[in-house]
Enzyme design. Structure first.
Site, short mmCIF file in Angstrom:
data_model
loop_
_atom_site.label_atom_id
_atom_site.label_comp_id
_atom_site.label_asym_id
_atom_site.label_seq_id
_atom_site.Cartn_x
_atom_site.Cartn_y
_atom_site.Cartn_z
CB SER A 1 -37.70 1.05 12.33
OG SER A 1 -36.73 2.02 12.01
N1 SAH Z 1 -35.99 4.08 7.53
C1 SAH Z 1 -35.22 2.89 7.29
C2 SAH Z 1 -34.41 2.41 8.47
C3 SAH Z 1 -33.42 3.39 8.89
S1 SAH Z 1 -31.95 2.83 9.65
C4 SAH Z 1 -36.09 1.76 6.79
O1 SAH Z 1 -37.31 1.91 6.68
O2 SAH Z 1 -35.53 0.69 6.49
C5 SAH Z 1 -31.15 4.39 9.60
C6 SAH Z 1 -30.61 4.77 8.25
O3 SAH Z 1 -30.14 6.10 8.35
C7 SAH Z 1 -29.43 3.91 7.81
O4 SAH Z 1 -29.66 3.41 6.54
C8 SAH Z 1 -28.27 4.90 7.82
O5 SAH Z 1 -27.28 4.62 6.85
C9 SAH Z 1 -28.96 6.22 7.57
N2 SAH Z 1 -28.23 7.40 8.03
C10 SAH Z 1 -27.47 7.52 9.14
N3 SAH Z 1 -26.97 8.77 9.23
C11 SAH Z 1 -27.43 9.46 8.16
C12 SAH Z 1 -27.25 10.80 7.69
N4 SAH Z 1 -26.48 11.67 8.31
N5 SAH Z 1 -27.90 11.15 6.55
C13 SAH Z 1 -28.68 10.27 5.87
N6 SAH Z 1 -28.85 8.99 6.26
C14 SAH Z 1 -28.25 8.59 7.38
#
Ligand code: SAH
Length: 233
Positions: free
Chosen positions: A85
């Site tokens: 993000s």
């Molecule tokens: N917080 C992260 C960025 C998040 S991007 C950082 O600091 O880099 C969103 C993330 O959520 C992705 O890695 C994606 O694979 C994960 N994601 C999406 N759906 C999800 C789910 N149902 N459960 C767990 N993780 C999930």
């Protein structure tokens, strides 16, 4: 003769400088600029959040080829169609969670591990769930290398939360579901806060506070997160 000597010296100097390490981008200066302009310059005032954003080196969480853009005011790709993000959004969500030192926090969507590290500098315990095993593995190795002993990385489906360590003082969701996952509200303490983007194309960042007889909902900001993936199994 003098001219020959001068030419030779220049040639030798060029050969020597080619063998030197290329200049690293000035990460510290760029990180300070990011904090001053994108965070303090907007509405990030919580000292705990600002010092955590200064301590965690964001360039260590982005792919090597994106390093030069690590401190820009935008999200960056981290592979598998996912993103780290924008710095402001990480700081904003952390501030909105109103964290205290002894708190236990659940993050949904580990991604690069950056948000988890930001949380771990502020609170006692961080649990972070990632649905894509490859991203979870890379983040886990990175956080271990950086000596974070208060972060547990879990491969799993964030819709289900992580009941084993519940209840949590705060939950931060970094991928967008279309509706509030009720299971996550169940895993909040009374008085606990969940910061979560809701929606598909148009998304709203919400703060949901668990109360004695239900929950309170506040709309914070229009946002754009990657969609939360439904269980792959
Ligand atoms: N917080 C992260 C960025 C998040 S991007 C950082 O600091 O880099 C969103 C993330 O959520 C992705 O890695 C994606 O694979 C994960 N994601 C999406 N759906 C999800 C789910 N149902 N459960 C767990 N993780 C999930």
């Amino acid at each position: 003769m003098l001219l020959k000597f001068a030419t030779l010296s220049i040639l030798l100097f060029c050969l020597w400088s080619c063998g030197q390490k290329p200049l690293e981008p000035d990460d510290d200066r760029l990180q300070k600029k990011m904090i001053d302009e994108q965070l303090k310059g907007r509405d990030i005032t919580d000292e705990k959040v600002l010092s955590s954003m200064a301590k965690v080196k964001r360039h260590l969480f982005v792919p090597a080829e994106s390093r030069a853009w690590a401190h820009e005011d935008r999200p960056l790709p981290i592979g598998y169609g996912q993103t780290i993000s924008q710095p402001y959004i990480v700081a904003y969500m952390t501030q909105a969670a109103q964290l205290k030192e002894g708190d236990k926090v659940l993050e949904v969507g580990t991604g690069s591990g950056y948000q988890a590290a930001i949380l771990a500098e502020i609170v006692k315990e961080v649990y972070t769930i990632e649905i894509l095993p490859e991203l979870a593995q890379t983040a886990k190795a990175r956080l271990k290398q950086l000596s974070y002993s208060n972060i547990q990385v879990i491969v799993g489906d964030g819709y289900k939360g992580w009941p084993q360590a519940a209840p949590y003082d705060a939950i931060i969701v970094t991928a967008a579901p279309t509706q509030i996952p009720q299971e996550l509200i169940r895993q909040l303490k009374e008085g606990g806060r969940m910061i979560i983007p809701i929606g598909s194309f148009e998304q709203e960042l919400l703060r949901i506070t668990k109360t004695k007889d239900g929950f309170k909902e506040e709309r914070l900001l229009s946002v754009h997160f990657v969609p939360m993936i439904k269980d792959l199994k």
